[in-house]
Motif scaffolding. Sequence first.
Motif, mmCIF file in Angstrom:
data_model
loop_
_atom_site.group_PDB
_atom_site.id
_atom_site.type_symbol
_atom_site.label_atom_id
_atom_site.label_comp_id
_atom_site.label_asym_id
_atom_site.label_seq_id
_atom_site.Cartn_x
_atom_site.Cartn_y
_atom_site.Cartn_z
ATOM 1 N N ASP A 251 0.867 -1.179 0.000
ATOM 2 C CA ASP A 251 0.000 0.000 0.000
ATOM 3 C C ASP A 251 0.907 1.232 0.000
ATOM 4 O O ASP A 251 1.244 1.774 1.042
ATOM 5 N N PRO A 252 1.346 1.643 -1.200
ATOM 6 C CA PRO A 252 2.332 2.723 -1.273
ATOM 7 C C PRO A 252 1.821 4.044 -0.713
ATOM 8 O O PRO A 252 2.603 4.863 -0.233
ATOM 9 N N PHE A 253 0.516 4.252 -0.765
ATOM 10 C CA PHE A 253 -0.057 5.484 -0.234
ATOM 11 C C PHE A 253 0.232 5.579 1.265
ATOM 12 O O PHE A 253 0.702 6.605 1.766
ATOM 13 N N THR A 254 -0.031 4.483 1.979
ATOM 14 C CA THR A 254 0.239 4.482 3.414
ATOM 15 C C THR A 254 1.730 4.657 3.683
ATOM 16 O O THR A 254 2.140 5.334 4.623
ATOM 17 N N LYS A 256 3.835 6.340 1.901
ATOM 18 C CA LYS A 256 4.157 7.763 1.722
ATOM 19 C C LYS A 256 3.838 8.536 3.006
ATOM 20 O O LYS A 256 4.636 9.354 3.471
#
Lengths: 777, 229
Positions: A251-254, A256
Amino acid sequence: MTGRPHRAQSDLAEADLEAALAHGLSAGEYERIVAGLGRRPRRAELGVFAVMWSEHCSYKSSRVHLGKLPGAGARVINAQGENAGAIDVGDGWAAVFKIESHNHPSFVEPYQGAATGVGGIIRDILAMGARPTATLNSLKFGAPQHPRTAYLTRGVVAGIGGYGNCVGVPTVGGETSFDPAYDANILVNVFCLGLAPASRLASARARGPGNPVLYVGSATGRDGIHGASLLASAAFTADGQDKRPTVQVGDPFTEKLLIEACLEALESGAVVAIQDMGAAGLTSSSAEMAARGGLGIELDLDRVPLRQAGLSAYEILLSESQERMLLVVERGREKEVAAIFARWELACAVIGRVTEDRRWRVWLGGAEVANIPVELLTSEAPRYERTARPPLPDNKAASAGRGGEQGFERRAPTSVEQALTALVARPNVGSKRWIFRQYDSLVMSNTVVGPGSDAAVIRLKGTGRGLALVVDSNSRACWLDPYLGAVFTVIEAARNLACAGARPVGLTDCLNYGSPESPAVMWQFVRAVEGIRDAALALGLPVVSGNVSFYNETAGQPIPPTPTIGAVGVLEDVSTRLTQVFKRPGDLVALLRTGRPSLAASEYAAVFGAVRPPEPPRGSDADEPRGRQEAADTCVLPSPVLAREKRLLETLVVLAERRLIESAHDLSDGGLAVAVLEACLNPEGFLGAEFELPEAEAGWQRELFGEGPSTVVVSLRPGREREVAELAGAAALEFRLAGKVSEQPRLRLAGLADLDVDELAHRYQQAVEAALDGYGR
Amino acid sequence: MRWGIVQFPGSLDDRDAWYALCRVMGAEATLLWHRQRELGGVQCVVLPGGFSYGDYLRCGAIARFAPIMESVTRFAAQGGLVLGICNGFQILCESGLLPGALVRNQGLSFICERVWLRVENAQTPFTGLGRPGELWRLPIKHGEGRYVVSGAELARLEQRGQIVLRYVDSAGRAGPDANPNGSLNSIAGVCNERFNVFGLMPHPEHAVEKLLGGEDGLKLFRSIEAHLA
C-alpha cells in the motif's frame, strides 16, 4: 523429571519435534531451543524461533563469511550495530543505502512481490532516519521465449512502478537481463538511497528502560505470515505457485504517509529508536531493537492495531503486513508523537515498553504467550560453517545455471555488420527504455542523469554536490569464476560511477545464490565474498550494508552465482557530471585502457558460442564440438590488475573535474562496438563515429565485442588530447586516439563496416519490447 | 504575489512545486493542508501532482471532497487563479471545475518522459509570456492522462480556445505518433470558460532548471506572475 518418561510425554515430545520440523527448524535447532529456554517452547514461541532462526533473518549460513567484508572507511558513519552504515557525502550530509532481494515473492506473484520489495527497502532506509531519495533495481529474468518470462517481466516492472511512482521516491536507474538460467527463479534486487543531516541519523538501538514502545502505520492482518522470512529460506519445489498467499500486498499510499510522519517524529527529538517491521514483522523488529540496546522488551498484543478481530498471538507476532514501523519513544512524549501520526491519519499505539531484564516477553488476553531471552533469538541464533567445496565436473550444482543458451546461433558471424545487427536486438544489449519509461524518475527534483546512462546522478540540494548511483551484476562471469566474477562486478560498478565523473565512496551488496547446504554453492558464495573483499579493499571502498539471498533454486537447479553490487559516488560539483553520449561532431574519440577485452562471459559468446566452465565437458555436453577449441577464448576470465583499475577511476574523475572530456562510457554487454553505438545516440539528435580498431591483429571479434574490465570510451574536444594523454600517462594507463565523432549518423569502422546508426538504433530501442512481444501479457 | 500549494495525503510533487517557486524563482509560496478551509490570501492556488489518497478509486475522486476544495471552488468562482498539474488536473475534472475526464493511457502503461507541447492559446493568464505556436519541452509522468470529453463539449472547447496545450512532435506537428497517452485531439492542457482555472498533465515544476534538463516550465509560472502583477 528422572527416569523413563511416560509414554504420553514422549508422544508429546515427538509432536513438538514434528511441529518444529514443519516450521523449517532442524532437530538440532529444536534441541537448542529447549536447552536455551529450559523447557518446551509454546506454540507462538516455536513460530518465533522458526522465523528468527530462518536463513533470511539470522544469516546463519553466511554470517561467518560476511565479517570478511571491509566495513570501515574515512567517510563511514555508524556502521556498527545499526541496520546499515552511512557515508559522509560532504556539507554535513549523510547518505544511507542498501540493496535487498525480493526474489521468491516476485516469482510467486510478480506485481506484489516486486512492489513490496520496493516498499521494504524504502522502510529500511527510513528506519535510519534518512529521507528515501532514490531507488534503483537489478532484475534477472529467464529467456524471453520461456512461457512465464513475459508475464513475470511485465508484472515486476508494473509492480516496481506501481509502488515507486505512488510512494514518491524516484526510480533513477537499474539493470535488467534475460538468461535461461533464471527461468525458474527470477531475481528482483532493489536498492534505495536516503539522505539525512549527518548529525541526525536515527538509531535502531532500544534505550532507556521504561520507555514506551509505539506501533505505527498499517494495522496487522493475516497476510504474509512467513512471507519474507520462510519463503526466502527454502528452495522452490514444483508447487511454488501454491505459496501465493504468503506474498504480502503493498500500500504505497500508506507508506508515503509513513515516511512523512516518521521523519516528522524523528525531527521532534522524541524518538529514541526506530525499526521497520519487515521480515518476521513485530517479532524481529522488537527483538532486534532490544538486542542492540542490551535490554529487554515487553509487548501487549491486545494493544496492536488489528485489521480484523480474533488474530492469535502466533499470527500477530509473525504477520508480515506491510507499512508498519516500531518506535521507542522518550517516556512522557508519547502524546506528542501520537499527534504527528494522527495528523497523517495513521494508527499509532503504545504496545509495550523497554525493560532491563534482557527478555522478550509477550502477552495476549492477560496471559503470557512468550518469554524468551533476547540473545537466544538474536545473537545466539545458530551459525553454521557450511562445507564449501569447488564443484567436481560431474557435480550437478556446478553445471547448473550455466550461461550457455539454448538455441544460440551455432554459426559464427562472418562480418561485423552481421554480429552487431544481431547483438543490438538482444534484450540484454538493447535499450531498457520500455522498462524505465514506466518509472517516475523525476519526483523530488534531484535527477540530473536518469535511467539509461552508465550511472544515475542526483544533485544534493543546496550544496552544489551530486551523487552518482549504480547497480551492477555479471552472472555469466560469476558462473565461470565466482571469485573473479565478483571482482569484475565491483570494478564495473566503480567504473560506472567514475564514467559519470563521480568518485566512488561506498558499496552495498546483495548476494543471490542457491542452497547453502550444497557445498558447491557454498563455495561459489565464499569465493564471491572474497572477491568482493579483495576488490573493495584495493579500490578503498567500504561495504556499508548488504543482504544475502540463498535458496534461489527450483527442483535442485540453482541459479548462477549472482552478487549484485550497489555503489555510490560523490561529485564535488555536480555540473562536472558526464554522460555516455557524444556531444558534437568533430570531437575526438579515444580509448582509456587497463587491459585487453575478453570474449569470456561476453554477450557475443552467449549468442555465437557457448560459454563453458573450465572443466572438461561431460555427458551430453561432450557431443557439442565447439566446447574445447573455444575454451581459451570464451572460458577463462582475464585477471584484472586492481591497482591499475583504481588509477583509472581517479583519472576519469580528474578528467571530468577539469572538464577535459565530453563523455565517458564503459564497455558492457556487446563490448566496444555497442559502447560506441550507444555513445552516438545523443537524445538531441543521433551522431556518428569513425574509428579504427586498437589491435586489429587480435581479431575484430575480441576487439569489438569483448568485454570485461578493459576499456573506457571517451570523447574530447580537438586540442585537448595532449593534456588527456599526459594525465593518462601519469597514471600508467594506455591512452589511444581511435577516431572522431561525425555529424552523419553512420558507424564507420576502418575497413570493416559502414553502418547506419538510425537502423541500428531502431533495433536497439525496440529490443526488449520485441523480445517480449507475442509471449503473452 | 503569494502562491498556495495544496497538500493532500499522497501529494508527491507538492515540495517540487514549492522548490520551483521559492528556491528557483524566488517567489513566495505556502503549503496549504487539505483539511484547512482557509487559503490564507494566496493569489494562485496550485493543486500538485501525486496520488491523492492513493488514487485507489478514480484519480482525484476522493480529493474533491477534501475540506480545502470547498474554498478552492469558491476561490475559482470569484475569479481566482487555479493551476492543476497532473493529479491536480484530475482533481479539477472530478470537481467539475474543468470539463472532461482523464482516463487510463491508451498504451495502458505509466509513462515518464519529456514531451513537446505547442502553445495553442497564448492569451490566458497561464501562457501570456508564450507565443501562439511556441513549443515547450516538459516532462509527463502519469498512468491516467488520456483526456476525454463529449463531442459537443470538445467542439466548444476548441472553438473558445480553451485548449491551451497540445502534444506535438519536435517539429510542432500533432498526430498519433506524438500523442503519448491517446488524449482526444492531443489535448495536454485545458482552461475553463473564464480562463482562470487551468489543468495540464505535463509537469512545469519539473522543468525549471537547466541542470535537470530544461526550464520551459518557468514560462508558465512567470506568465501567472506577470498576469497578477
